[in-house]
Design a protein around this motif. Structure first.
Motif, short mmCIF file in Angstrom:
data_model
loop_
_atom_site.label_atom_id
_atom_site.label_comp_id
_atom_site.label_asym_id
_atom_site.label_seq_id
_atom_site.Cartn_x
_atom_site.Cartn_y
_atom_site.Cartn_z
N UNK A 10 0.84 -1.20 0.00
CA UNK A 10 0.00 0.00 0.00
C UNK A 10 0.87 1.26 0.00
N UNK A 13 2.26 1.99 -3.25
CA UNK A 13 1.26 2.52 -4.19
C UNK A 13 0.90 3.98 -3.92
N UNK A 14 1.49 4.55 -2.86
CA UNK A 14 1.28 5.97 -2.55
C UNK A 14 1.62 6.80 -3.81
N UNK A 15 0.79 7.78 -4.14
CA UNK A 15 1.04 8.56 -5.37
C UNK A 15 2.41 9.22 -5.43
N UNK A 34 -1.26 1.29 -7.62
CA UNK A 34 -2.55 1.44 -6.92
C UNK A 34 -3.65 0.71 -7.68
N UNK A 41 -6.00 14.04 -2.85
CA UNK A 41 -4.59 13.66 -2.72
C UNK A 41 -4.25 13.34 -1.26
N UNK A 61 -5.83 10.08 -0.14
CA UNK A 61 -5.12 8.91 -0.67
C UNK A 61 -3.90 8.60 0.18
N UNK A 62 -3.18 9.64 0.54
CA UNK A 62 -1.97 9.43 1.36
C UNK A 62 -2.33 8.88 2.75
N UNK A 122 -4.90 7.10 3.63
CA UNK A 122 -5.41 5.72 3.56
C UNK A 122 -4.29 4.72 3.28
N UNK A 123 -3.38 5.08 2.39
CA UNK A 123 -2.34 4.12 1.99
C UNK A 123 -1.16 4.09 2.95
N UNK A 124 -0.93 5.20 3.65
CA UNK A 124 0.25 5.28 4.51
C UNK A 124 -0.08 5.09 5.99
N UNK A 125 -1.34 4.79 6.31
CA UNK A 125 -1.74 4.59 7.70
C UNK A 125 -1.39 5.81 8.54
#
Lengths: 290, 96
Positions: free
Chosen positions: A263, A266-268, A277, B19, B22-23, B25-28
């Motif tokens: 995850x 997959x960070x932008x 992602x 943006x 998204x960060x 959610x993906x990076x906890x």
């Protein structure tokens, strides 16, 4: 450069439409309209329009040949001001009716001053010509259609004149620059819209992926053995699909950590393309965790 | 990753919210601050994240004082569309 032009075509048009002839035709046209001879007026209107078009065509042909074959003109093109002036006068033969056309419209006076020179320098001669040709074809088709289908009441000579001025200026560099700039603006808007959609989609996918993670973590940390085994299988399937080597002896908590790493990868900021992602989202969807 | 990261100053409010969401959610992580990056001399922002093991709802950003669903988490000034703008950052409910 091009093949040698036949003698007959070398003249600006079949016969140069002089300002005197033009004035006489306009007077005759107005007299016909006044006397109610609308068919005669229509014929004269069309004759005037086609003769002016012929002069514009002849002038444009020479102009295009000159800017494509004479590289010195391209060198001059590095200065938008100079090119703006030369282009605006390029198709005018002093004394003929196109001179009147040029004097009629002030549409472009001063407009070329506003061009961004850096933007201008990026435009090749070929791109400018392609734009001029396209604009001229469009204007000419509109003109001919209107001349053939509309009478002098709905499309008087004065309206024809407005369209002729447009047709004339469609074959100038400033006009092509404006069109290209407008097109570039439109493309930029499309690019912005694409970016908006991509960011919204990324956020949606990230929320969905994170929800799947929470679900798997709850099952693995729970007391239900069947749920735990199912979560481990799902984790392995997801990791395999996205190309993360999990081996056979990783503990469930380690599998979760590996998914967490996937995850983060997959960070932008780590993967600006969004490919990871997208792949992760597809793998989680395929695992059918519901 | 937790910490402070630069964020593009040309995003719209919606893009910026997406943006940052998204960060998170993906990076906890959890967004705790968003400020203008005064030091770099560029038109960009700095976002600060702390670790967050629980899943949070998405973020929403609107002009300062405008109404929005969710819970307002802070008010700040940030670059939006390359212009310094007063904004409110909201946390929406998960699933919204």
């Amino acid at each position: 450069m091009g093949p040698k032009m036949p003698q007959e075509l070398r003249a600006p048009s079949l016969s140069l439409y002089s300002a005197e002839d033009f004035d006489a035709d306009v007077k005759a046209y107005r007299a016909d309209v006044k006397n109610g001879s609308l068919d005669d007026a229509r014929a004269l209107r069309n004759q005037i329009a086609y003769r002016v078009m012929a002069d514009i065509e002849a002038g444009y042909g020479k102009f295009e040949m000159r800017i494509t074959s004479d590289r010195a003109v391209q060198a001059t093109a590095s200065d938008a001001t100079v090119l703006g002036l030369s282009a605006a006068t390029a198709v005018i033969t002093p004394g003929d009716v196109t001179g009147i056309l040029a004097a009629t419209s002030t549409a472009f006076q001063g407009t070329w001053h506003s061009y961004d020179k850096n933007f201008f320098r990026e435009k090749t001669t070929e791109a400018l010509i392609a734009q001029m040709r396209a604009a001229r074809r469009t204007k000419q088709a509109q003109l001919i259609t209107a001349l053939e289908n509309r009478d002098v009441k709905s499309y008087p000579l004065d309206a024809v004149w407005i369209d002729l001025v447009d047709f004339y200026y469609a074959g100038t560099v400033p006009s092509a620059l404006v069109d290209i700039a407008a097109s570039a603006g439109s493309d930029a808007q499309k690019a912005d819209a694409t970016l908006n959609a991509a960011l919204a989609q990324a956020a949606k996918q990230a929320i969905s992926i994170r929800a799947a993670y929470q679900k798997l973590a709850a099952a693995i940390n729970g007391t239900d053995r069947a749920e735990r085994d199912g979560a481990v299988q799902s984790l392995k399937q997801i990791l395999t699909q996205i190309g993360y080597d999990h081996g056979e002896d990783l503990a469930p908590a380690q599998l979760l950590q590996l998914l967490q790493k996937a995850m983060s990868d997959a960070d932008p900021d780590n993967d600006p393309t969004g490919a990871k992602l997208k792949a992760l989202n597809a793998a989680i969807a395929a695992a059918n965790l519901n | 990753m937790p910490g402070t990261v630069p964020v593009n100053g040309n995003y719209s409010m919606g893009d910026l919210a997406n943006y940052l969401t998204t960060k998170e959610q993906l990076d906890f992580t959890q967004l705790t601050a968003l400020t203008i990056d005064f030091v770099s001399g560029q038109q960009r922002n700095l976002a600060t994240f702390i670790p967050q093991p629980n899943q949070l709802g998405p973020l929403a950003i609107c002009a300062k004082g405008a109404s929005s669903p969710g819970t307002k988490i802070f008010t700040t000034t940030a670059y939006v569309n390359n212009a310094q703008t007063g904004i409110d950052v909201y946390r929406l409910a998960l699933g919204s």
